[in-house]
Design a protein around this motif. Structure first.
Motif, PDB file in Angstrom:
ATOM      1  N   LEU A  88       0.839  -1.196   0.000  1.00  0.00           N
ATOM      2  CA  LEU A  88       0.000   0.000   0.000  1.00  0.00           C
ATOM      3  C   LEU A  88       0.877   1.251   0.000  1.00  0.00           C
ATOM      4  CD1 LEU A  88      -2.488  -1.268   2.719  1.00  0.00           C
ATOM      5  CD2 LEU A  88      -2.898  -1.193   0.259  1.00  0.00           C
ATOM      6  N   PRO A  89       1.281   1.730  -1.178  1.00  0.00           N
ATOM      7  CA  PRO A  89       2.134   2.929  -1.232  1.00  0.00           C
ATOM      8  C   PRO A  89       1.371   4.161  -0.761  1.00  0.00           C
ATOM      9  CG  PRO A  89       1.378   2.345  -3.422  1.00  0.00           C
ATOM     10  CD  PRO A  89       0.936   1.239  -2.516  1.00  0.00           C
ATOM     11  N   ARG A  90       2.118   5.142  -0.326  1.00  0.00           N
ATOM     12  CA  ARG A  90       1.511   6.393   0.120  1.00  0.00           C
ATOM     13  C   ARG A  90       0.792   7.057  -1.050  1.00  0.00           C
ATOM     14  NH1 ARG A  90       3.470  11.339  -0.403  1.00  0.00           N
ATOM     15  NH2 ARG A  90       5.496  10.509  -1.053  1.00  0.00           N
ATOM     16  N   PRO A  91      -0.477   7.444  -0.863  1.00  0.00           N
ATOM     17  CA  PRO A  91      -1.212   8.082  -1.960  1.00  0.00           C
ATOM     18  C   PRO A  91      -0.454   9.298  -2.502  1.00  0.00           C
ATOM     19  CG  PRO A  91      -2.711   7.541  -0.173  1.00  0.00           C
ATOM     20  CD  PRO A  91      -1.314   7.278   0.341  1.00  0.00           C
ATOM     21  N   GLY A  92      -0.314   9.356  -3.808  1.00  0.00           N
ATOM     22  CA  GLY A  92       0.378  10.470  -4.442  1.00  0.00           C
ATOM     23  C   GLY A  92       1.870  10.273  -4.585  1.00  0.00           C
ATOM     24  N   SER A  93       2.417   9.183  -4.045  1.00  0.00           N
ATOM     25  CA  SER A  93       3.855   8.972  -4.154  1.00  0.00           C
ATOM     26  C   SER A  93       4.228   8.590  -5.581  1.00  0.00           C
ATOM     27  CB  SER A  93       4.301   7.868  -3.184  1.00  0.00           C
ATOM     28  OG  SER A  93       3.583   6.669  -3.419  1.00  0.00           O
ATOM     29  N   THR A  94       5.437   8.965  -5.985  1.00  0.00           N
ATOM     30  CA  THR A  94       5.953   8.637  -7.309  1.00  0.00           C
ATOM     31  C   THR A  94       6.912   7.469  -7.181  1.00  0.00           C
ATOM     32  OG1 THR A  94       5.747  10.926  -8.065  1.00  0.00           O
ATOM     33  CG2 THR A  94       7.253   9.498  -9.288  1.00  0.00           C
ATOM     34  N   MET A  95       6.585   6.368  -7.825  1.00  0.00           N
ATOM     35  CA  MET A  95       7.408   5.168  -7.719  1.00  0.00           C
ATOM     36  C   MET A  95       8.307   5.048  -8.943  1.00  0.00           C
ATOM     37  SD  MET A  95       5.937   4.543  -4.901  1.00  0.00           S
ATOM     38  CE  MET A  95       6.728   3.039  -4.355  1.00  0.00           C
ATOM     39  N   GLY A  96       9.448   4.400  -8.776  1.00  0.00           N
ATOM     40  CA  GLY A  96      10.384   4.200  -9.871  1.00  0.00           C
ATOM     41  C   GLY A  96       9.825   3.294 -10.952  1.00  0.00           C
ATOM     42  N   LEU A  97      10.362   3.438 -12.161  1.00  0.00           N
ATOM     43  CA  LEU A  97       9.866   2.652 -13.282  1.00  0.00           C
ATOM     44  C   LEU A  97      10.107   1.164 -13.086  1.00  0.00           C
ATOM     45  CD1 LEU A  97      11.011   4.902 -16.276  1.00  0.00           C
ATOM     46  CD2 LEU A  97       8.732   4.730 -15.252  1.00  0.00           C
ATOM     47  N   ARG A  98      11.139   0.806 -12.315  1.00  0.00           N
ATOM     48  CA  ARG A  98      11.433  -0.606 -12.084  1.00  0.00           C
ATOM     49  C   ARG A  98      10.975  -1.067 -10.711  1.00  0.00           C
ATOM     50  NH1 ARG A  98      17.714  -0.952 -13.647  1.00  0.00           N
ATOM     51  NH2 ARG A  98      17.721   0.815 -12.203  1.00  0.00           N
ATOM     52  N   ASP A  99      10.146  -0.275 -10.070  1.00  0.00           N
ATOM     53  CA  ASP A  99       9.701  -0.610  -8.718  1.00  0.00           C
ATOM     54  C   ASP A  99       8.443  -1.472  -8.795  1.00  0.00           C
ATOM     55  OD1 ASP A  99       9.722  -0.720  -6.005  1.00  0.00           O
ATOM     56  OD2 ASP A  99       9.553   1.448  -5.684  1.00  0.00           O
ATOM     57  N   GLY A 100       8.314  -2.347  -7.832  1.00  0.00           N
ATOM     58  CA  GLY A 100       7.184  -3.261  -7.749  1.00  0.00           C
ATOM     59  C   GLY A 100       7.507  -4.347  -6.754  1.00  0.00           C
ATOM     60  N   ILE A 101       6.792  -5.453  -6.800  1.00  0.00           N
ATOM     61  CA  ILE A 101       7.078  -6.569  -5.892  1.00  0.00           C
ATOM     62  C   ILE A 101       7.083  -7.885  -6.660  1.00  0.00           C
ATOM     63  CG2 ILE A 101       6.130  -5.439  -3.851  1.00  0.00           C
ATOM     64  CD1 ILE A 101       3.642  -7.288  -4.179  1.00  0.00           C
ATOM     65  N   ASP A 102       7.876  -8.827  -6.159  1.00  0.00           N
ATOM     66  CA  ASP A 102       7.844 -10.222  -6.580  1.00  0.00           C
ATOM     67  C   ASP A 102       7.457 -11.056  -5.370  1.00  0.00           C
ATOM     68  OD1 ASP A 102       8.692  -9.501  -9.061  1.00  0.00           O
ATOM     69  OD2 ASP A 102      10.709 -10.340  -8.874  1.00  0.00           O
ATOM     70  N   VAL A 103       6.559 -12.031  -5.565  1.00  0.00           N
ATOM     71  CA  VAL A 103       6.226 -12.961  -4.498  1.00  0.00           C
ATOM     72  C   VAL A 103       6.554 -14.362  -4.988  1.00  0.00           C
ATOM     73  CG1 VAL A 103       4.476 -11.508  -3.418  1.00  0.00           C
ATOM     74  CG2 VAL A 103       3.801 -13.057  -5.247  1.00  0.00           C
ATOM     75  N   SER A 104       7.139 -15.179  -4.123  1.00  0.00           N
ATOM     76  CA  SER A 104       7.531 -16.530  -4.521  1.00  0.00           C
ATOM     77  C   SER A 104       7.452 -17.470  -3.329  1.00  0.00           C
ATOM     78  CB  SER A 104       8.951 -16.544  -5.102  1.00  0.00           C
ATOM     79  OG  SER A 104       9.895 -16.059  -4.162  1.00  0.00           O
ATOM     80  N   LEU A 105       7.294 -18.746  -3.637  1.00  0.00           N
ATOM     81  CA  LEU A 105       7.248 -19.800  -2.623  1.00  0.00           C
ATOM     82  C   LEU A 105       8.401 -20.754  -2.874  1.00  0.00           C
ATOM     83  CD1 LEU A 105       5.521 -20.987  -0.256  1.00  0.00           C
ATOM     84  CD2 LEU A 105       4.424 -22.443  -1.985  1.00  0.00           C
ATOM     85  N   GLU A 124       2.679   6.794 -12.954  1.00  0.00           N
ATOM     86  CA  GLU A 124       3.622   7.827 -12.543  1.00  0.00           C
ATOM     87  C   GLU A 124       2.882   8.897 -11.750  1.00  0.00           C
ATOM     88  OE1 GLU A 124       6.688  11.056 -14.563  1.00  0.00           O
ATOM     89  OE2 GLU A 124       5.586   9.623 -15.795  1.00  0.00           O
ATOM     90  N   GLY A 125       3.372   9.172 -10.563  1.00  0.00           N
ATOM     91  CA  GLY A 125       2.771  10.219  -9.747  1.00  0.00           C
ATOM     92  C   GLY A 125       1.505   9.816  -9.035  1.00  0.00           C
ATOM     93  N   GLY A 126       1.207   8.530  -8.964  1.00  0.00           N
ATOM     94  CA  GLY A 126       0.002   8.100  -8.269  1.00  0.00           C
ATOM     95  C   GLY A 126      -0.038   6.596  -8.159  1.00  0.00           C
ATOM     96  N   ALA A 127       0.869   6.022  -7.382  1.00  0.00           N
ATOM     97  CA  ALA A 127       1.007   4.577  -7.318  1.00  0.00           C
ATOM     98  C   ALA A 127      -0.247   3.930  -6.735  1.00  0.00           C
ATOM     99  CB  ALA A 127       2.226   4.205  -6.469  1.00  0.00           C
ATOM    100  N   LEU A 326      -8.177   6.603  -8.434  1.00  0.00           N
ATOM    101  CA  LEU A 326      -8.044   7.885  -9.124  1.00  0.00           C
ATOM    102  C   LEU A 326      -6.644   8.415  -8.859  1.00  0.00           C
ATOM    103  CD1 LEU A 326      -9.314  10.235 -10.737  1.00  0.00           C
ATOM    104  CD2 LEU A 326     -10.070  11.195  -8.554  1.00  0.00           C
ATOM    105  N   ASN A 327      -5.905   8.668  -9.921  1.00  0.00           N
ATOM    106  CA  ASN A 327      -4.533   9.153  -9.818  1.00  0.00           C
ATOM    107  C   ASN A 327      -4.481  10.476  -9.048  1.00  0.00           C
ATOM    108  OD1 ASN A 327      -1.966  10.536 -10.701  1.00  0.00           O
ATOM    109  ND2 ASN A 327      -1.752   8.634 -11.857  1.00  0.00           N
ATOM    110  N   ALA A 328      -3.455  10.623  -8.225  1.00  0.00           N
ATOM    111  CA  ALA A 328      -3.309  11.830  -7.403  1.00  0.00           C
ATOM    112  C   ALA A 328      -3.174  13.091  -8.247  1.00  0.00           C
ATOM    113  CB  ALA A 328      -2.101  11.682  -6.481  1.00  0.00           C
ATOM    114  N   LYS A 329      -2.644  12.971  -9.465  1.00  0.00           N
ATOM    115  CA  LYS A 329      -2.452  14.135 -10.325  1.00  0.00           C
ATOM    116  C   LYS A 329      -3.658  14.414 -11.235  1.00  0.00           C
ATOM    117  CE  LYS A 329       2.599  13.915 -10.662  1.00  0.00           C
ATOM    118  NZ  LYS A 329       3.757  13.808 -11.590  1.00  0.00           N
ATOM    119  N   ALA A 330      -4.637  13.513 -11.199  1.00  0.00           N
ATOM    120  CA  ALA A 330      -5.707  13.601 -12.186  1.00  0.00           C
ATOM    121  C   ALA A 330      -6.629  14.786 -11.983  1.00  0.00           C
ATOM    122  CB  ALA A 330      -6.524  12.310 -12.170  1.00  0.00           C
TER     123      ALA A 330
END
Length: 411
Positions: A88-105, A124-127, A326-330
């Motif tokens: 749950l990223p902070r509303p309005g935060s800008t995340m990197g283009l390679r940012d995300g998560i991997d889940v594995s077992l 961009e600008g609204g994760a 709804l994107n924070a910049k919208a």
């Protein structure tokens, strides 16, 4: 909008029966409303982290860019188990283009139990929130088929100029006994061949609803049209029961609001009861009303084990979670909420007439449900081949006609 088609009484009755069944199963619970979360601290990858017990409990942690965290889960060989992660990223935060998560077992010796599942921050600008799970199905063979302790690993990508702050992480482990007498999967399910067109419906009353802030407090909705309000940067959560053999149709329409054009300004996402990713749709928003819609394959339908991502995501009947964002910049400098109307419908599974026909004739893959590159290319190739064939036939016919005319003229 989609709630008034014929047979709605049958669907409502099925949903009512499903609700009773769903409440009795941990993996189909009502989202855990009222269950208090427990804070844990994951261990570095490869180490023994805290044990995530199966049940309705939600565990919380935090995940920094580039960080890998490991948790233990106890699995048996006779139950289907699902271990999920929600970021749950902070509303309005800008995340990197390679940012995300991997889940594995992984097994205790580090053997991967299937490929990792990757989810990227989409705007961009609204994760937007990210959620997915890994699964361990009863009867699985190989190194990951035995009962025992396994490791659930959550890894975050590179911030790459984006928000480098740790993000809140929610973890959940659910399990259930597989349903007895489940039908065998269709050996040729034809991913993407299910109808994406909702059934015709008569207009009905618009009901008010306030969406939740997460899975645990998601507002329950059924077939019909629902009115809510959403602020820039927010995501609203709703849950809907989908009986076996039914397709889910949903459409979110965002009202007018002043603001700049944002390519991924609005979003409609879908997850299953165990927080697993099913599908995600985004659309542009520039202040004028905008709509984004989705249509699913049938729940617990053919292809659930062998189909594409959407077929696997709809592999069982039960609760499903809609997310409206709804994107924070919208909305620019506007501080007030934007009206959003959510139309929800259920209908018996319907094949898309002609879907995949030409690609199958050509020996290719079925066309994508929403006109992807491969599907579009298949149709274009088929049209091209058809055009060449028709052109050749016309030329041959014209040649024959000219020959006959010459012979007639020589008589």
């Amino acid at each position: 909008m989609y709630g008034g088609w014929a047979g709605l009484r049958t669907v409502v009755a099925a949903v009512g029966a499903l609700t009773v069944t769903a409440a009795a199963s941990p993996a189909r619970a009502d989202g855990g409303t009222g269950v208090r979360a427990q804070a844990v601290h994951g261990a570095p990858e490869g180490a023994d982290g805290p044990l995530l017990e199966a049940g309705g409990r939600t565990y919380t942690d935090r995940l920094a860019p580039g960080e890998h965290k490991s948790y233990r889960v106890r699995l048996d060989a006779s139950s289907d188990a699902y271990v999920s992660a929600v970021v749950l990223p902070r509303p309005g935060s800008t995340m990197g283009l390679r940012d995300g998560i991997d889940v594995s077992l992984r097994a205790a010796d580090g053997t991967p139990c299937g490929p990792a599942r990757h989810r990227s921050f989409l705007s961009e600008g609204g994760a937007y929130p990210l959620a997915d799970h890994v699964e361990h199905l009863a009867g699985a063979g190989g190194a990951c088929g035995a009962a025992g302790i396994y490791r659930f690993v959550v890894a975050r990508g590179d911030a790459d100029g984006g928000d480098a702050a740790p993000v809140p992480l929610e973890l959940r482990h659910t399990s259930e006994r597989p349903a007895a007498g489940s039908p065998a999967p269709d050996p040729d399910p034809g991913p993407g061949s299910w109808s994406s067109q909702p059934p015709s419906a008569s207009a009905g009353p618009v009901r008010g609803v306030t969406g939740g802030s997460g899975f645990d407090d998601a507002a329950q909705v059924g077939g019909g049209t629902w009115q809510d309000r959403i602020r820039p940067g927010e995501t609203r959560f709703y849950r809907v029961a989908v009986p076996a053999g039914q397709q889910l149709f949903a459409k979110a329409t965002f009202g007018k609001a002043p603001g700049p054009y944002v390519a991924n300004g609005v979003r409609l996402g879908l997850n299953d009861a165990a927080r697993g990713h099913v599908m995600n749709r985004t659309g542009a928003y520039g202040g004028d009303p905008a709509t984004v819609a989705l249509a699913t394959p049938p729940a617990a339908g053919p292809g659930a084990l062998r189909g594409g991502e959407a077929e696997r995501g709809m592999g069982r009947a039960g609760w499903y979670f809609l997310q409206v964002s709804l994107n924070a910049k919208a909305a620019g400098a506007r501080s007030g909420p934007v009206p959003v109307r959510l139309a929800v419908g259920l209908a018996a599974a319907r094949k898309d007439a002609g879907a995949g026909l030409l690609p199958r004739v050509l020996g290719g893959r079925p066309a994508a449900a929403h006109g992807g590159t491969a599907g579009g290319g298949g149709w274009l190739r088929a049209f091209g081949y058809t055009g060449v064939g028709v052109g050749a036939a016309l030329l041959l016919g014209l040649g024959g006609w000219v020959l006959l005319a010459r012979r007639a003229g020589g008589r």
